[in-house]
Design a protein around this motif. Sequence first.
Motif, PDB file in Angstrom:
ATOM      1  N   ALA A  20      21.123  50.451 -31.690  1.00 58.93           N
ATOM      2  CA  ALA A  20      21.494  50.561 -30.277  1.00 58.93           C
ATOM      3  C   ALA A  20      20.351  50.250 -29.320  1.00 58.93           C
ATOM      4  CB  ALA A  20      22.034  51.962 -29.992  1.00 58.93           C
ATOM      5  N   GLY A  21      19.158  49.913 -29.846  1.00 58.87           N
ATOM      6  CA  GLY A  21      18.076  49.497 -28.960  1.00 58.87           C
ATOM      7  C   GLY A  21      16.882  50.415 -28.847  1.00 58.87           C
ATOM      8  N   ALA A  22      16.575  51.190 -29.884  1.00 57.61           N
ATOM      9  CA  ALA A  22      15.428  52.111 -29.836  1.00 57.61           C
ATOM     10  C   ALA A  22      14.111  51.395 -29.551  1.00 57.61           C
ATOM     11  CB  ALA A  22      15.319  52.901 -31.145  1.00 57.61           C
ATOM     12  N   ALA A  23      13.953  50.195 -30.085  1.00 56.69           N
ATOM     13  CA  ALA A  23      12.706  49.448 -29.846  1.00 56.69           C
ATOM     14  C   ALA A  23      12.537  49.138 -28.359  1.00 56.69           C
ATOM     15  CB  ALA A  23      12.682  48.168 -30.680  1.00 56.69           C
ATOM     16  N   GLY A  24      13.621  48.794 -27.693  1.00 58.82           N
ATOM     17  CA  GLY A  24      13.563  48.527 -26.258  1.00 58.82           C
ATOM     18  C   GLY A  24      13.274  49.777 -25.447  1.00 58.82           C
ATOM     19  N   ILE A  25      13.829  50.908 -25.888  1.00 61.43           N
ATOM     20  CA  ILE A  25      13.549  52.191 -25.240  1.00 61.43           C
ATOM     21  C   ILE A  25      12.055  52.493 -25.351  1.00 61.43           C
ATOM     22  CG2 ILE A  25      13.916  54.706 -25.408  1.00 61.43           C
ATOM     23  CD1 ILE A  25      16.338  53.284 -24.255  1.00 61.43           C
ATOM     24  N   GLY A  72      21.022  60.419 -23.980  1.00 60.39           N
ATOM     25  CA  GLY A  72      21.553  59.373 -24.834  1.00 60.39           C
ATOM     26  C   GLY A  72      22.374  58.377 -24.052  1.00 60.39           C
ATOM     27  N   LEU A  73      22.883  57.370 -24.779  1.00 62.05           N
ATOM     28  CA  LEU A  73      23.627  56.261 -24.183  1.00 62.05           C
ATOM     29  C   LEU A  73      22.807  55.623 -23.068  1.00 62.05           C
ATOM     30  CD1 LEU A  73      27.173  57.909 -24.024  1.00 62.05           C
ATOM     31  CD2 LEU A  73      26.345  56.249 -25.707  1.00 62.05           C
ATOM     32  N   LEU A  74      21.535  55.379 -23.372  1.00 64.38           N
ATOM     33  CA  LEU A  74      20.587  54.950 -22.353  1.00 64.38           C
ATOM     34  C   LEU A  74      20.565  53.446 -22.138  1.00 64.38           C
ATOM     35  CD1 LEU A  74      17.597  57.212 -23.430  1.00 64.38           C
ATOM     36  CD2 LEU A  74      19.200  57.591 -21.546  1.00 64.38           C
ATOM     37  N   GLY A  75      20.599  53.071 -20.881  1.00 66.69           N
ATOM     38  CA  GLY A  75      20.334  51.717 -20.438  1.00 66.69           C
ATOM     39  C   GLY A  75      19.034  51.753 -19.641  1.00 66.69           C
ATOM     40  N   ARG A  76      18.603  50.613 -19.151  1.00 64.41           N
ATOM     41  CA  ARG A  76      17.337  50.532 -18.410  1.00 64.41           C
ATOM     42  C   ARG A  76      17.312  51.434 -17.177  1.00 64.41           C
ATOM     43  NH1 ARG A  76      13.906  46.695 -20.012  1.00 64.41           N
ATOM     44  NH2 ARG A  76      14.699  45.066 -21.384  1.00 64.41           N
ATOM     45  N   ALA A  77      18.382  51.407 -16.404  1.00 64.86           N
ATOM     46  CA  ALA A  77      18.415  52.180 -15.154  1.00 64.86           C
ATOM     47  C   ALA A  77      18.354  53.684 -15.429  1.00 64.86           C
ATOM     48  CB  ALA A  77      19.662  51.839 -14.347  1.00 64.86           C
TER      49      ALA A  77
END
Length: 125
Positions: A20-25, A72-77
């Motif tokens: 789900a994008g942990a690396a981006g987080i 959780g369910l995190l996006g950039r904003a």
Amino acid sequence: PARTLARRVLVCHGEACKEAGAAGIWRQLSDALSTSGRDLGSDSARMTKTSCLGPCRLAPVIQVYPEGTIYGLLGRAELELIIDRHIVHGQVATQFAFAERQGADREAQTTVAAAVDHGQKGHVS
């Protein structure tokens, strides 16, 4: 100016969170804390990669201590607001919080009412 409170941010790197994008987080947290002059020293925030934190349905997930708040369910904003409000200023971002640990010895977690419908947010990549 007010002194930044010490925080520890656990960034889940379990399978669901990785997908789900942990690396981006991780990158966004690291970049935001270092480029804004808030280094990762003991007086501000420390980030730690972890194995699964448990709430896989909320992937990607972070947990912020000392409160133990799960986001959780995190996006950039959402993450940017959490960084500013909770990690830097010490105020739980309740509209994105799913649970808060009420003490290290308490087993149960208290659900925090989400003010928005998180649905399927765009994940950070």
